[in-house]
Design a protein around this motif. Structure first.
Motif, PDB file in Angstrom:
ATOM      1  N   THR A 136     -13.638 -17.249  -6.452  1.00  0.00           N
ATOM      2  CA  THR A 136     -12.611 -16.469  -5.749  1.00  0.00           C
ATOM      3  C   THR A 136     -12.010 -17.278  -4.607  1.00  0.00           C
ATOM      4  O   THR A 136     -11.496 -16.727  -3.648  1.00  0.00           O
ATOM      5  N   ARG A 137     -12.060 -18.580  -4.750  1.00  0.00           N
ATOM      6  CA  ARG A 137     -11.597 -19.490  -3.706  1.00  0.00           C
ATOM      7  C   ARG A 137     -10.104 -19.339  -3.464  1.00  0.00           C
ATOM      8  O   ARG A 137      -9.314 -19.131  -4.400  1.00  0.00           O
ATOM      9  N   ARG A 177     -13.780 -18.077   1.983  1.00  0.00           N
ATOM     10  CA  ARG A 177     -13.334 -18.491   0.647  1.00  0.00           C
ATOM     11  C   ARG A 177     -12.309 -19.621   0.699  1.00  0.00           C
ATOM     12  O   ARG A 177     -11.675 -19.921  -0.305  1.00  0.00           O
ATOM     13  N   LEU A 191     -18.098 -17.073  -4.156  1.00  0.00           N
ATOM     14  CA  LEU A 191     -17.133 -17.687  -3.242  1.00  0.00           C
ATOM     15  C   LEU A 191     -16.361 -18.807  -3.928  1.00  0.00           C
ATOM     16  O   LEU A 191     -15.214 -19.091  -3.565  1.00  0.00           O
ATOM     17  N   ARG A 210     -18.880 -25.683  -1.176  1.00  0.00           N
ATOM     18  CA  ARG A 210     -18.416 -24.971   0.018  1.00  0.00           C
ATOM     19  C   ARG A 210     -18.314 -25.912   1.225  1.00  0.00           C
ATOM     20  O   ARG A 210     -18.677 -25.579   2.343  1.00  0.00           O
TER      21      ARG A 210
END
Length: 332
Positions: free
Chosen positions: A80-81, A328, A77, A256
């Motif tokens: 591939t933000r 994401r 995650l 995150r």
């Protein structure tokens, strides 16, 4: 005489479906389970074969002195933000100019020393007092004041008149701590965090006790404009001249949009190890971390201009449920 026409080579279609998707159409449960296990075994065997092939190519390249093939980077995650315009680039002159004039500039110029007031909700439990005792060891510049039924606006006025630079109000619901309100004095901002996963230092296996030395501070992954603002808010709670002799480290690690708080001491130990091909042991210095505690997780819920005002306060940022449409997309 014309030769035979070669057949057109059809491109191979790669099946990207998961094992579950390949077997979901089978109605019989036993047959579906048997086919699922068969495909799963086949997939694992193919992965082992591919891994062995890559390792063989890497070893061959090293023997020949060539550059090894690039390592495969797994998709996460984080890498591939979904990036947006608020991500701060390195050496951004505009951001540096703004931060040189913000509310925390005095701390980073060492012209203002932090002085933090700790308090609680109206009816704290025994767990709250145990937690506050550890926070007072973590923050050498913090002082605890009993709430005694005073409204937050009166506490803000009281703290401002006595030279405090920040207020930290810990809240709880039932017997669990669930919130933190940070108020920067004298003019804000105010941040509200959800607090979770609290583990006291005394409950951590092999924990140590903190000394009175000023700790070092580590801030990780605060990459957006909002994240840098929150990171500077955390940094203003700690002195800018840590005592390295104490070997204490306080870490705020953002992952995150969850901020993980950790408190460690690093230790250097001399160990004798036997080296291959030698009879005598060699003494080497190894380092390790000893957790002091407490540990907990913070989630930013709102950032408000000025000091605490629940009725007419103006918010810089508020977390809303409709903002969580993509896993994401991160804001800090």
């Amino acid at each position: 005489m014309l030769g035979k026409r070669k057949r057109d080579v059809e491109p191979q279609v790669v099946d990207t479906r998961s094992v579950g998707e390949k077997t979901s159409h089978i109605a019989n449960k036993l047959v579906r389970a048997r086919e699922y296990a068969k495909l799963k075994t086949k997939k694992k065997k193919a992965k082992r074969t591919e891994r062995a092939r890559r390792e063989k190519e890497t070893l061959k390249a090293e023997e020949l002195g060539l550059e090894p093939p690039p390592k495969r980077v797994p998709k996460t995650l984080e890498n591939t933000r979904e990036l947006d315009g608020t991500v701060v680039q390195a050496e951004d002159d505009e951001i540096e100019a703004d931060e040189a004039q913000d509310e925390y500039a005095g701390y980073f110029e060492s012209t203002v020393a932090p002085k933090v007031l700790l308090t609680t909700c109206y009816k704290p439990t025994k767990l709250m007092y145990r937690f506050l005792a550890e926070m007072l060891e973590t923050l050498p510049c913090a002082y605890y004041y009993k709430r005694q039924g005073f409204a937050l606006k009166k506490i803000v006025k009281y703290a401002s008149n006595r030279g405090f630079t920040d207020i930290m109000v810990f809240n709880q619901r039932g017997k669990e701590l669930d919130g933190l309100l940070m108020i920067h004095l004298p003019d804000g901002p105010t941040a509200h965090f959800r607090l979770s996963n609290l583990i006291l230092g005394e409950d951590i296996k092999g924990h140590g006790r903190a000394t009175t030395h000023k700790p070092e501070l580590v801030l990780n992954n605060f990459g957006t404009r909002l994240g840098r603002r929150v990171g500077r808010m955390f940094a203003s709670l700690f002195s800018q001249d840590p005592a390295f002799r104490g070997r204490r480290v306080v870490t705020f690690h953002n992952q995150r949009d969850f901020v993980f708080f950790r408190h460690h001491r690093y230790i250097f130990e001399e160990k004798e190890k036997k080296q291959p091909g030698k009879k005598e042991k060699e003494t080497k210095v190894e380092s390790r971390l000893q957790e002091l505690g407490p540990r907990f997780t913070l989630k930013l819920m709102s950032l408000q201009h000025g000091t605490f005002d629940s009725k007419s306060g103006e918010f810089e940022w508020v977390h809303k449920p409709q903002m969580d449409t993509s896993r994401r997309k991160f804001f800090l």
